[in-house]
Scaffold this active site. Structure first.
Site, mmCIF file in Angstrom:
data_model
loop_
_atom_site.group_PDB
_atom_site.id
_atom_site.type_symbol
_atom_site.label_atom_id
_atom_site.label_comp_id
_atom_site.label_asym_id
_atom_site.label_seq_id
_atom_site.Cartn_x
_atom_site.Cartn_y
_atom_site.Cartn_z
ATOM 1 N N LYS A 13 -4.216 91.641 106.515
ATOM 2 C CA LYS A 13 -4.652 93.041 106.603
ATOM 3 C C LYS A 13 -4.207 93.664 107.924
ATOM 4 C CE LYS A 13 -9.090 92.060 106.159
ATOM 5 N NZ LYS A 13 -9.038 90.590 106.072
ATOM 6 N N ARG A 88 -17.546 95.354 103.884
ATOM 7 C CA ARG A 88 -17.551 93.946 103.488
ATOM 8 C C ARG A 88 -18.769 93.595 102.646
ATOM 9 N NH1 ARG A 88 -14.413 92.126 108.092
ATOM 10 N NH2 ARG A 88 -13.902 89.927 108.045
ATOM 11 N N ARG A 127 -3.182 80.214 113.578
ATOM 12 C CA ARG A 127 -3.014 81.572 114.130
ATOM 13 C C ARG A 127 -3.316 81.596 115.631
ATOM 14 N NH1 ARG A 127 -6.027 86.576 111.277
ATOM 15 N NH2 ARG A 127 -7.977 85.563 111.828
ATOM 16 N N ARG A 155 -8.598 82.167 118.364
ATOM 17 C CA ARG A 155 -9.924 82.766 118.155
ATOM 18 C C ARG A 155 -10.965 81.692 117.876
ATOM 19 N NH1 ARG A 155 -9.383 87.627 113.878
ATOM 20 N NH2 ARG A 155 -11.351 86.742 113.180
ATOM 21 N N ARG A 166 -16.259 81.817 106.426
ATOM 22 C CA ARG A 166 -15.849 83.212 106.212
ATOM 23 C C ARG A 166 -15.340 83.420 104.785
ATOM 24 N NH1 ARG A 166 -11.973 82.892 110.929
ATOM 25 N NH2 ARG A 166 -11.157 84.969 110.532
HETATM 26 P P1 ADP Z 1 -11.273 88.117 109.427
HETATM 27 O O1 ADP Z 1 -10.985 89.187 108.418
HETATM 28 O O2 ADP Z 1 -10.092 87.320 109.801
HETATM 29 O O3 ADP Z 1 -12.521 87.315 109.140
HETATM 30 P P2 ADP Z 1 -12.050 90.152 111.332
HETATM 31 O O4 ADP Z 1 -11.303 90.325 112.588
HETATM 32 O O5 ADP Z 1 -11.969 91.235 110.302
HETATM 33 O O6 ADP Z 1 -11.584 88.764 110.800
HETATM 34 O O7 ADP Z 1 -13.607 89.921 111.634
HETATM 35 C C1 ADP Z 1 -14.034 88.892 112.502
HETATM 36 C C2 ADP Z 1 -15.542 88.745 112.401
HETATM 37 O O8 ADP Z 1 -16.175 89.976 112.760
HETATM 38 C C3 ADP Z 1 -16.077 88.449 111.005
HETATM 39 O O9 ADP Z 1 -16.036 87.071 110.697
HETATM 40 C C4 ADP Z 1 -17.511 88.978 111.111
HETATM 41 O O10 ADP Z 1 -18.329 88.085 111.824
HETATM 42 C C5 ADP Z 1 -17.328 90.208 111.966
HETATM 43 N N1 ADP Z 1 -17.111 91.416 111.135
HETATM 44 C C6 ADP Z 1 -15.970 92.176 111.083
HETATM 45 N N2 ADP Z 1 -16.126 93.200 110.226
HETATM 46 C C7 ADP Z 1 -17.385 93.095 109.719
HETATM 47 C C8 ADP Z 1 -18.140 93.852 108.786
HETATM 48 N N3 ADP Z 1 -17.622 94.917 108.160
HETATM 49 N N4 ADP Z 1 -19.411 93.437 108.516
HETATM 50 C C9 ADP Z 1 -19.931 92.361 109.111
HETATM 51 N N5 ADP Z 1 -19.275 91.605 109.994
HETATM 52 C C10 ADP Z 1 -18.022 91.966 110.314
#
Ligand code: ADP
Length: 174
Positions: A13, A88, A127, A155, A166
């Site tokens: 994404k 999400r 990554r 990360r 996740r």
């Molecule tokens: P990925 O899609 O690789 O899991 P992101 O960078 O989008 O990573 O998000 C990292 C973390 O941030 C998620 O695992 C979650 O803990 C938190 N997070 C991000 N966006 C949301 C959201 N919309 N609602 C809840 N938690 C979120």
């Protein structure tokens, strides 16, 4: 253009959003990036979000929703945005609906990126990010130049265990 990118962690994404913003000239709104920045700055939001994030859990809706609702009201989102990582959960989707309705605007598209779980784990665990340029590398699929390797970051939630967690959240809630 108001676009949402949906997909499991590591689906690409962020990578696709970076290409799209160049073409579309709208901001890239990544809740993951916003939350990581809050953690880095040590804000109250960051402190509350940190434990959820490093364990691969979701940050509670009441923390995440206001950030996005405020952000899309800013001037630079006037012609659109690319949302990456939001919504999400169902309450997040409902809150976004309400915010868009209140602003009198509509989404143009939702793009869903699908990738098999095992490939995701391989991508995520390899990554690395260059904190100076924000470039994302993969140790096998997109290897970094030798000179940047010492400064690359892995990360905290890019371990296999947090990644599986996740993925479970993604399949169950998103
Ligand atoms: P990925 O899609 O690789 O899991 P992101 O960078 O989008 O990573 O998000 C990292 C973390 O941030 C998620 O695992 C979650 O803990 C938190 N997070 C991000 N966006 C949301 C959201 N919309 N609602 C809840 N938690 C979120």
């Amino acid at each position: 253009m108001r676009l949402i990118l949906v997909g499991p962690p590591g689906a690409g994404k962020g990578t696709q959003a970076a290409k799209l913003i160049e073409r579309l000239g709208v901001p890239h709104l990544s809740t993951g990036d916003m939350l990581r920045e809050a953690v880095k700055q040590g804000t109250e939001l960051g402190q509350q979000a940190q434990a959820h994030m490093s364990a691969g859990g979701l940050v509670p809706d009441d923390l995440v929703i206001p950030i996005v609702v405020q952000r899309i009201k800013q001037d630079d989102c006037g012609t659109g945005f690319i949302l990456d990582g939001f919504p999400r959960t169902l309450p997040q989707a409902e809150a976004l609906d309400q915010a868009l309705q209140a602003a009198g605007v509509e989404l143009d598209a939702v793009a869903v990126i699908t990738v098999k779980d095992d490939l995701i784990v391989e991508r995520i665990t390899g990554r690395r990010m260059d904190p100076e340029t924000n470039t994302i590398y993969h140790m096998t699929f997109n290897p970094p130049p030798e000179e940047v390797v010492p400064r690359l970051l892995h990360r905290q939630d890019d371990t296999e265990e947090a990644c599986r967690s996740r993925l479970t959240k993604y399949h169950g809630e998103t």
